[in-house]
Design an enzyme around this catalytic site. Structure first.
Site, short mmCIF file in Angstrom:
data_model
loop_
_atom_site.label_atom_id
_atom_site.label_comp_id
_atom_site.label_asym_id
_atom_site.label_seq_id
_atom_site.Cartn_x
_atom_site.Cartn_y
_atom_site.Cartn_z
N HIS A 7 -2.56 -5.62 -7.40
CA HIS A 7 -1.74 -4.54 -6.85
C HIS A 7 -2.19 -3.14 -7.24
O HIS A 7 -1.69 -2.16 -6.68
CB HIS A 7 -0.24 -4.76 -7.15
CG HIS A 7 0.21 -4.44 -8.52
ND1 HIS A 7 0.19 -5.35 -9.55
CD2 HIS A 7 0.72 -3.29 -9.03
CE1 HIS A 7 0.67 -4.78 -10.64
NE2 HIS A 7 1.01 -3.53 -10.35
N LYS B 66 4.32 -5.96 -17.31
CA LYS B 66 4.76 -4.86 -18.18
C LYS B 66 5.66 -5.34 -19.30
O LYS B 66 5.91 -4.59 -20.24
CB LYS B 66 5.44 -3.77 -17.36
CG LYS B 66 4.45 -2.95 -16.56
CD LYS B 66 5.12 -1.79 -15.86
CE LYS B 66 4.10 -0.94 -15.13
NZ LYS B 66 4.74 0.18 -14.42
N HIS C 252 -1.57 -4.86 -17.46
CA HIS C 252 -0.34 -5.51 -17.03
C HIS C 252 -0.50 -6.37 -15.78
O HIS C 252 0.18 -7.38 -15.64
CB HIS C 252 0.80 -4.48 -16.84
CG HIS C 252 0.78 -3.76 -15.54
ND1 HIS C 252 0.04 -2.62 -15.34
CD2 HIS C 252 1.42 -4.01 -14.38
CE1 HIS C 252 0.23 -2.20 -14.09
NE2 HIS C 252 1.06 -3.03 -13.49
N HIS D 57 5.61 -7.69 -9.06
CA HIS D 57 4.27 -7.14 -9.22
C HIS D 57 4.05 -6.49 -10.58
O HIS D 57 2.93 -6.46 -11.07
CB HIS D 57 3.92 -6.16 -8.08
CG HIS D 57 4.56 -4.83 -8.17
ND1 HIS D 57 5.82 -4.57 -7.66
CD2 HIS D 57 4.12 -3.67 -8.70
CE1 HIS D 57 6.11 -3.30 -7.88
NE2 HIS D 57 5.09 -2.73 -8.51
#
Length: 163
Positions: free
Chosen positions: A130, A79, A104, A75
């Protein structure tokens, strides 16, 4: 450690070759995150473990458990595009830094679609969503409960906020 976690969730009615390829892709992507930012990778492992336990408790199908586990594990893959200086910034982020970090989830979805299309089909929407919230205050889209892309996205959002 990852092979053991992934292997137990991956072997669900996929043909052997497809499952092996998807597992390898999952592991390679996860390793990219671990190399870039170990604490984000550790967070993803914790979320994946929690999602697996909760999915079992909710009696989700094996396919849904596997999808959710894979999405939880990756998830935060977006990043890898966020500079370490921002990820490890010791205080509150300024508006520019927050803007970079908030990308991200979209960047993670795009990475999956570009580099792992077979894996992305099921998990990319969850990775993107998310940080969405039922009240529409999340990002990147600001979906409200009625517009969220399904149970898994909402579930992933609730899981990632428990960390």
């Amino acid at each position: 450690i990852l092979s053991g976690l992934v292997g137990s969730e991956m072997c669900i009615r996929d043909s052997g070759r497809v499952a092996t390829s998807m597992q390898s892709t999952l592991e390679l992507l996860f390793q990219r995150l671990r190399t870039h930012h170990p604490s984000s990778a550790d967070h993803c492992l914790r979320v994946a473990g929690l999602s697996r336990a909760i999915a079992r408790r909710l009696s989700l199908t094996a396919q849904d458990r596997s999808t959710l586990f894979r999405a939880a594990l990756l998830h935060d893959i977006g990043k890898i595009f966020v500079p370490i200086e921002i990820l490890d910034f010791p205080g509150p982020l300024d508006a520019g830094q927050r803007r970079i970090v908030s990308r991200h989830s979209e960047l993670g979805q795009n990475l999956l679609l570009d580099e792992a299309p077979a894996l992305a089909q099921a998990i990319a929407p969850i990775v993107r969503a998310h940080h969405e919230w039922f009240d529409g205050s999340g990002y990147p889209t600001g979906w409200r409960k009625t517009a969220s892309p399904g149970l898994h996205a909402s579930f992933a959002s609730s899981i990632t906020t428990t960390q």
